[in-house]
Design a protein around this motif. Structure first.
Motif, mmCIF file in Angstrom:
data_model
loop_
_atom_site.group_PDB
_atom_site.id
_atom_site.type_symbol
_atom_site.label_atom_id
_atom_site.label_comp_id
_atom_site.label_asym_id
_atom_site.label_seq_id
_atom_site.Cartn_x
_atom_site.Cartn_y
_atom_site.Cartn_z
ATOM 1 N N GLU A 8 0.889 -1.260 0.006
ATOM 2 C CA GLU A 8 0.021 0.050 -0.074
ATOM 3 C C GLU A 8 0.858 1.327 0.002
ATOM 4 O OE1 GLU A 8 -4.124 -1.563 2.258
ATOM 5 O OE2 GLU A 8 -2.025 -1.430 3.449
ATOM 6 N N LEU A 9 1.954 1.182 0.737
ATOM 7 C CA LEU A 9 2.916 2.500 0.867
ATOM 8 C C LEU A 9 3.566 2.475 -0.473
ATOM 9 C CD1 LEU A 9 4.437 2.045 4.256
ATOM 10 C CD2 LEU A 9 2.573 3.552 3.679
ATOM 11 N N LEU A 10 3.922 1.492 -0.959
ATOM 12 C CA LEU A 10 4.707 1.565 -2.507
ATOM 13 C C LEU A 10 3.865 1.883 -3.503
ATOM 14 C CD1 LEU A 10 7.167 -1.455 -2.056
ATOM 15 C CD2 LEU A 10 7.451 0.994 -1.397
ATOM 16 N N ALA A 11 2.614 1.587 -3.434
ATOM 17 C CA ALA A 11 1.587 1.746 -4.611
ATOM 18 C C ALA A 11 1.220 3.435 -4.630
ATOM 19 C CB ALA A 11 0.216 1.132 -4.214
ATOM 20 N N GLN A 12 1.234 3.815 -3.444
ATOM 21 C CA GLN A 12 1.095 5.203 -2.998
ATOM 22 C C GLN A 12 2.248 6.273 -3.710
ATOM 23 O OE1 GLN A 12 0.472 6.563 0.904
ATOM 24 N NE2 GLN A 12 0.903 8.742 0.426
ATOM 25 N N ALA A 13 3.394 5.525 -3.491
ATOM 26 C CA ALA A 13 4.614 6.371 -4.001
ATOM 27 C C ALA A 13 4.617 6.057 -5.682
ATOM 28 C CB ALA A 13 5.963 5.486 -3.473
ATOM 29 N N LEU A 14 4.074 5.024 -6.031
ATOM 30 C CA LEU A 14 3.971 4.918 -7.522
ATOM 31 C C LEU A 14 3.207 5.874 -8.009
ATOM 32 C CD1 LEU A 14 3.963 1.108 -8.139
ATOM 33 C CD2 LEU A 14 5.871 2.479 -9.065
ATOM 34 N N ASP A 15 2.050 6.131 -7.302
ATOM 35 C CA ASP A 15 0.977 7.084 -7.925
ATOM 36 C C ASP A 15 1.472 8.330 -7.761
ATOM 37 O OD1 ASP A 15 -0.657 4.933 -8.316
ATOM 38 O OD2 ASP A 15 -1.858 5.019 -6.547
ATOM 39 N N ASP A 16 2.298 8.977 -6.870
ATOM 40 C CA ASP A 16 2.709 10.296 -6.762
ATOM 41 C C ASP A 16 3.861 10.424 -7.389
ATOM 42 O OD1 ASP A 16 4.390 9.489 -4.758
ATOM 43 O OD2 ASP A 16 3.370 10.065 -3.198
ATOM 44 N N GLY A 17 4.436 9.467 -8.009
ATOM 45 C CA GLY A 17 5.640 9.866 -8.615
ATOM 46 C C GLY A 17 7.073 9.620 -7.779
ATOM 47 N N ALA A 18 6.977 9.327 -6.848
ATOM 48 C CA ALA A 18 8.367 9.130 -5.943
ATOM 49 C C ALA A 18 9.086 7.873 -6.485
ATOM 50 C CB ALA A 18 7.828 8.997 -4.471
ATOM 51 N N LEU A 19 8.351 6.647 -6.805
ATOM 52 C CA LEU A 19 8.964 5.951 -7.486
ATOM 53 C C LEU A 19 8.672 5.880 -8.932
ATOM 54 C CD1 LEU A 19 8.368 2.779 -4.827
ATOM 55 C CD2 LEU A 19 10.211 4.111 -5.263
ATOM 56 N N GLU A 20 9.522 5.666 -9.848
ATOM 57 C CA GLU A 20 9.576 5.623 -11.413
ATOM 58 C C GLU A 20 9.942 4.342 -11.715
ATOM 59 O OE1 GLU A 20 11.007 9.060 -13.322
ATOM 60 O OE2 GLU A 20 10.457 10.379 -11.564
ATOM 61 N N ILE A 21 9.091 3.834 -12.943
ATOM 62 C CA ILE A 21 9.835 2.652 -13.544
ATOM 63 C C ILE A 21 10.650 2.783 -14.668
ATOM 64 C CG2 ILE A 21 8.831 0.766 -15.037
ATOM 65 C CD1 ILE A 21 7.952 0.573 -11.792
ATOM 66 N N ASP A 22 11.606 2.076 -14.664
ATOM 67 C CA ASP A 22 12.860 2.096 -15.788
ATOM 68 C C ASP A 22 12.470 1.051 -16.825
ATOM 69 O OD1 ASP A 22 14.976 2.291 -17.332
ATOM 70 O OD2 ASP A 22 16.365 2.470 -15.770
ATOM 71 N N ALA A 23 12.104 1.391 -17.945
ATOM 72 C CA ALA A 23 11.388 0.405 -18.988
ATOM 73 C C ALA A 23 12.713 -0.436 -19.260
ATOM 74 C CB ALA A 23 11.161 1.054 -20.247
ATOM 75 N N THR A 24 13.781 0.182 -19.223
ATOM 76 C CA THR A 24 14.958 -0.822 -19.544
ATOM 77 C C THR A 24 15.402 -1.744 -18.582
ATOM 78 O OG1 THR A 24 16.726 0.695 -18.533
ATOM 79 C CG2 THR A 24 16.078 1.358 -21.103
ATOM 80 N N ARG A 25 14.666 -1.672 -17.212
ATOM 81 C CA ARG A 25 15.077 -2.723 -16.299
ATOM 82 C C ARG A 25 13.885 -3.667 -16.299
ATOM 83 N NH1 ARG A 25 18.484 -1.760 -12.208
ATOM 84 N NH2 ARG A 25 17.090 -2.462 -10.643
ATOM 85 N N GLN A 26 12.716 -3.285 -16.799
ATOM 86 C CA GLN A 26 11.725 -4.488 -16.840
ATOM 87 C C GLN A 26 11.716 -5.656 -17.462
ATOM 88 O OE1 GLN A 26 8.387 -1.703 -18.408
ATOM 89 N NE2 GLN A 26 7.221 -2.197 -16.483
ATOM 90 N N ASP A 27 12.110 -6.918 -16.839
ATOM 91 C CA ASP A 27 12.411 -8.025 -17.259
ATOM 92 C C ASP A 27 11.184 -8.865 -17.222
ATOM 93 O OD1 ASP A 27 12.327 -8.506 -14.848
ATOM 94 O OD2 ASP A 27 14.411 -9.603 -14.704
ATOM 95 N N VAL A 28 10.085 -8.565 -17.154
ATOM 96 C CA VAL A 28 8.966 -9.378 -16.794
ATOM 97 C C VAL A 28 7.952 -9.061 -17.883
ATOM 98 C CG1 VAL A 28 7.022 -10.133 -15.402
ATOM 99 C CG2 VAL A 28 9.200 -9.714 -14.263
ATOM 100 N N ASN A 29 7.551 -9.934 -18.668
ATOM 101 C CA ASN A 29 6.308 -9.827 -19.643
ATOM 102 C C ASN A 29 5.038 -9.640 -18.884
ATOM 103 O OD1 ASN A 29 7.977 -9.436 -21.836
ATOM 104 N ND2 ASN A 29 7.984 -11.640 -22.207
ATOM 105 N N ARG A 30 4.569 -10.767 -18.387
ATOM 106 C CA ARG A 30 3.268 -10.935 -17.702
ATOM 107 C C ARG A 30 3.421 -11.542 -16.345
ATOM 108 N NH1 ARG A 30 -0.212 -14.818 -19.881
ATOM 109 N NH2 ARG A 30 -1.688 -14.111 -18.657
ATOM 110 N N ALA A 31 2.601 -10.976 -15.579
ATOM 111 C CA ALA A 31 2.626 -11.543 -14.060
ATOM 112 C C ALA A 31 1.246 -11.900 -13.845
ATOM 113 C CB ALA A 31 3.081 -10.556 -13.050
ATOM 114 N N LEU A 32 1.035 -12.908 -13.014
ATOM 115 C CA LEU A 32 0.151 -13.756 -12.532
ATOM 116 C C LEU A 32 0.108 -13.578 -10.934
ATOM 117 C CD1 LEU A 32 0.271 -14.855 -15.345
ATOM 118 C CD2 LEU A 32 -0.909 -17.081 -14.353
ATOM 119 N N LEU A 33 -0.806 -13.108 -10.340
ATOM 120 C CA LEU A 33 -0.728 -12.930 -8.898
ATOM 121 C C LEU A 33 -1.821 -13.654 -8.413
ATOM 122 C CD1 LEU A 33 -0.171 -11.135 -6.338
ATOM 123 C CD2 LEU A 33 -2.081 -9.765 -6.955
#
Length: 977
Positions: free
Chosen positions: A845-870
């Motif tokens: 929940e804390l990390l989702a909030q950080a993603l939403d407000d931009g404190a955490l950003e995704i680096d497309a060059t580091r994404q090594d997962v295509n799909r995820a199943l939860l």
């Protein structure tokens, strides 16, 4: 009023003969008899015992044995009857446990052959593959069995278009009261005469029933209520020659198991509606809504369902239904849900447009929502179907929402006037009730709230029942239109049908069942509706007080919590029905191992003269043994029965008497074991995996040798945290306490590292809390005295920060949510515990909030997962806190995320390690989780939030599951651009 416990054991000779005949598939112990002494009604009668037949031969054998011993037999499906049809002093046949096979589906002929224990939704899932549908649609379709629907002649929202069960049965294979078997279906006059020659019970039926129908033809033609949806008495009017070929199945359907026992049925399937458009009309009041019934009926609606403001208000406050209720506009006093079924979208849409215009034109509906998609329509279906559970959940104290006048029906065009008069009856007696149901058939389910333990309450209930009975006769309606007679309405049948017609019904019963063996006391020759009423709170004052570790809400403490169960059977969902509750029932189909069964067993113990002693009874502990403490019942059960807390308290009370088993003590102190194991790693891992060590663990401790043990890590989270270099600039968001749980600390420290690094990247100043424990393991094992001591240390350590507004977080859902759920109910310092609970938050929940407000950003060059199943942890799902985790994965995966509806993994902490539970644990996993994981593409990441879930996935599929924060850590931008 409350029926006292029957201490005597039924005839042991009967028990021995039945068990021998069924290969042991029967139970006569006190707890089984208790579990089957109730259904979803307000009645309780303890049975003689319960048999679990595997096929029609077993059913016939039990009926013959019962005849030999002179005892009655009572067939039962899911036990969702609201009228008391499935309780009685009889030998119960549970036809749901084994006889649940769909024998065949002939799509071309539109026929399905099914055993009686087949669940309605399961049949419709199979029929849907052929574009077909079994049309009678009960609101309990995810657990109601076809046999039960036949017994009660069930129907639901679509009945105005498609009729009742009796309209969709082609043939019945039955066992008659003497144990003989036959098939009932429509036959010619010649076949009737031929069968009548036999000197058998079947021959007698074909001789005497036609003569009886002929002799009473005038009474049958004129004696039944005019309303088409009548469901009381035997359906003699369906036997008149003008209604088609002679078919004894028409008498058996709706006979509540009093004439014959259905062991297989051929049911007709119809094409699924090609196009459906739904409308949700919002009205200021129930009367305003019902005043538009002429317009709705004239528009040709297939479904017309009413929900009043009481139920809608409860839905808004429900953790399960609040999101659904949020689509409503304003606060309607009533909602009319209407569906149009047509051959084309245009045809259905045009009908919907005409009704919308009529509603707006007359100023009836202040808002109309249109639902064109199945997903939109499902929202309103769920709100309507939730009515019974929501009403039961809203009852206060010993009050219950009682089903004794909730099944009447009148001409739907007169429903507004009828409802107004009905409401006046309730006001006159000082009662309140919710109004909801099938307006298309003039049937509203109206269940007054009453506390039957109060002086005069039973007399008031009877007076209301009689006034409503007379009112429905005045309006030309029927006293039961869906749920049948049972114990609640059978008493009134002579008055409703008249002497001649009632005597004809008694003759039907005597012809089919001359010795009164099949479910006696229902439909004819019934006891008064006020007999066998059940409420265990009546004699609370007679019992020894029971001090408990948990603080249970309500005047009756632990008993009141267990007795909140309204026994409607939502916990009897089958594995294909979705959701999590109840994993052990899904795997076993054993009523004892449903939440309802356990609640019944607990009430039995808690109403003993000394409940503390009764809670240590081996029979009770067996009943609770397979509860995985998944907590799904907290949200999926309409009454929010917290069986996990009830089980933990029961174990604690038992240990106070009998001591704590060694294995329980070891598992309860898993944190200490993990700490020692980590200190001795890697030696501890090598020794623990040797054949000798596994054999000793299996034989001495009962730790199954087939289960993979976790690997201890010498580089613990605490060691890493003490030595790491803190990120510059961390702390702008303020402090956060990170709870180092037993597994994140010592067996999976990489998850903790990823979480802490992400928190610091997001601007939090992380303080690691590793010197106290949430006591999750001790609570799960019932070590509540020790858990309280742990909680006292926890409160002293973190309460000051919590009162200062500091979040308390962690990666293991069961640990964090223990602070939210069990800590306030168990800790002695309730105020400090409440402060901690208010600040407990999943790291997701804390990390989702950080993603939403931009404190955490995704680096497309580091994404090594295509799909995820939860696959989310059960406790997380029960708390409705999966959405933030989904947000993390959506950020980490390039091509999307699928949240698996996989229920419980089956591991449940130590449960899956225990030798006696290993096979069941794997069976639960194999129902939905393992197939979903095995079907996932190789490039899909499997994410699971719980350490037990990840262990189970590895053992059951060979695939590695990771915590979502690890995937997010790999994809997040490490430094600002």
């Amino acid at each position: 009023m409350a029926q006292r416990r029957t201490a005597d054991r039924p005839d042991r000779a009967l028990e021995e003969v039945v068990k021998r005949a069924l290969g042991g598939s029967a139970a006569f112990d006190a707890y089984t008899r208790t579990v089957y002494s109730t259904d979803a009604s307000m009645y309780r009668i303890e049975p003689l015992g319960v048999a679990f037949p595997r096929d029609a031969d077993d059913v016939a054998a039990v009926v013959e044995i019962a005849a030999t011993f002179g005892v009655p037999v009572l067939p039962r499906g899911a036990g969702t009857s609201l009228g008391g049809q499935t309780v009685g002093r009889a030998l119960i046949l549970d036809l749901s446990r084994h006889m649940h096979r769909i024998v065949s589906i002939d799509a071309e002929a539109g026929l399905a052959r099914v055993q009686p224990g087949v669940v309605q939704d399961d049949l419709n899932r199979e029929a849907a593959r052929h574009g077909l549908l079994f049309a009678p649609d009960t609101s309990t379709s995810n657990r109601a069995t076809i046999g039960g629907m036949i017994g009660n002649n069930s129907c639901g929202a679509r009945s105005a278009r498609y009729g009742m069960t009796i309209d969709h049965v082609d043939a019945l294979d039955v066992v008659l009261s003497d144990g003989s078997r036959t098939r009932l279906t429509g036959v010619s006059d010649d076949a009737v005469r031929q069968r009548a020659r036999a000197s058998t019970l079947e021959g007698r039926l074909y001789r005497e029933i036609p003569a009886l129908i002929s002799a009473h033809a005038d009474a049958i033609s004129g004696g039944f209520p005019g309303h088409w949806r009548r469901n009381g008495g035997y359906r003699l009017e369906r036997m008149l020659p003008e209604r088609g070929p002679f078919d004894l199945a028409r008498l058996v359907i709706g006979s509540e198991g009093t004439l014959a026992i259905a062991v297989e049925a051929a049911v007709r399937l119809i094409p699924r509606p090609a196009h459906v458009v739904g409308l949700a009309g919002h009205f200021a009041s129930v009367q305003t809504a019902l005043a538009t019934m002429d317009d709705v009926l004239d528009a040709g609606a297939a479904v017309i369902e009413l929900v009043d403001d009481l139920i809608l208000g409860l839905a808004r406050r429900s953790p399960v239904h609040a999101r659904r209720a949020s689509v409503l506009q304003g606060e309607p006093g009533a909602l009319l849900w209407v569906e149009f079924h047509a051959a084309s979208d245009r045809e259905a849409g045009d009908a919907a447009d005409r009704l919308t215009a009529a509603w707006h034109g007359k100023g009836g509906a202040y808002a109309v929502l249109r639902a064109d998609t199945g997903e939109q329509q499902a929202t309103f279906h769920a709100l309507r179907r939730a009515g019974l559970g929501l009403l039961n959940a809203s009852a206060q104290g010993r009050e219950r929402s009682l089903a004794f006048v909730e099944d009447t029906a009148v001409d739907p065009r007169r429903l507004a006037a009828y409802t107004e008069r009905f409401a006046a009856v309730l006001r006159r007696h000082g009662l309140r009730a919710g109004f909801y149901g099938h307006a298309s058939a003039g049937c509203l389910h109206i269940r007054p709230f009453m506390d039957l333990t109060r002086d005069g309450a039973v007399q008031t209930m009877r007076a209301v029942a009689e006034e409503v009975r007379d009112l429905v006769v005045e309006f030309g309606g029927c006293n039961t239109s869906e749920h049948g007679d049972g114990l609640v309405r059978s008493e009134f049948n002579r008055m409703l049908f008249g002497d001649r017609l009632y005597d004809a019904m008694r003759a039907v019963k005597a012809t089919f069942d001359p010795d009164q063996r099949l479910n006696p006391g229902k439909i004819v020759d019934a006891p008064a509706m006020t007999e066998h009423l059940y409420d265990p709170a009546v004699n609370v004052a007679d019992r020894t007080p029971l001090p408990t570790f948990f603080r249970f809400d309500g005047a009756d403490g632990m008993l009141g919590t267990a007795h909140r169960c309204a026994r409607i059977g939502a916990c009897r969902k089958t594995s294909d029905a979705g959701g999590t509750m109840c994993p052990s029932f899904m795997a076993t189909r054993d009523e004892m191992h449903s939440t309802r069964g356990r609640a019944n067993a607990l009430v039995h113990a808690l109403t003993a003269p000394d409940p503390a002693v009764a809670l240590g009874d081996a029979g009770l502990l067996d009943a609770l043994d397979l509860c995985l403490e998944c907590k799904a019942c907290r949200t999926e059960c309409p009454l929010s029965i917290d069986m996990a807390a009830l089980k933990a308290e029961t174990l604690a009370q038992a240990y106070e008497q009998h001591g704590v088993p060694l294995r329980t003590r070891l598992f309860g102190h898993v944190r200490t074991i993990n700490r020692i194991g980590a200190a001795l790693a890697p030696l501890a891992n090598r020794v623990g995996r040797t054949r000798m060590a596994r054999a000793v663990g299996d034989r001495v401790l009962g730790v199954d040798r087939r289960r993979t043990l976790p690997s201890f890590r010498r580089d613990t989270l605490q060691h890493w945290f003490a030595r790491r270099q803190r990120r510059a600039g961390a702390g702008a968001r303020g402090p956060v306490l990170f709870l180092a749980d037993s597994f994140t600390s010592y067996t999976e420290p990489d998850i903790g590292r990823a979480a802490i690094e992400l928190l610091e990247l997001a601007g939090w100043q992380v303080e690691l809390v590793a010197d106290v424990c949430c006591a999750r393991a001790q609570i799960s094992k019932g070590l509540l005295r020790e858990a309280r001591r742990q909680h006292a240390r926890l409160v002293r350590r973190v309460a000051p920060a919590a009162r200062a507004g500091v979040p308390i977080t962690g990666v293991e859902p069961s640990c964090v949510l223990t602070l939210h759920d069990e800590l306030p109910a168990l800790a002695e310092d309730a105020a400090s515990a409440a402060a901690i609970a208010a600040r407990a938050v999943l790291v997701d929940e804390l990390l989702a909030q950080a993603l939403d407000d931009g404190a955490l950003e995704i680096d497309a060059t580091r994404q090594d997962v295509n799909r995820a199943l939860l696959h989310a942890h059960c406790h997380q799902k029960s708390a409705n806190r999966v959405e933030p985790t989904l947000r993390l994965l959506q950020a980490a995966a390039r091509q999307g995320v699928e949240v698996l509806d996989t229920g419980c993994c089956g591991m449940a902490g130590s449960f899956g390690y225990e030798r006696e539970h290993y096979d069941l644990s794997m069976r639960i996993g194999a129902q939905r989780l393992f197939p979903a994981v095995q079907a996932a593409p190789d490039d899909a990441a499997i994410a699971a939030t719980g350490t037990s879930c990840r262990q189970q996935i590895a053992d059951g599929t060979g695939r590695r599951a990771v915590h979502p924060v690890v995937l997010l850590r790999a994809a997040v931008r490490l430094e600002p651009v």
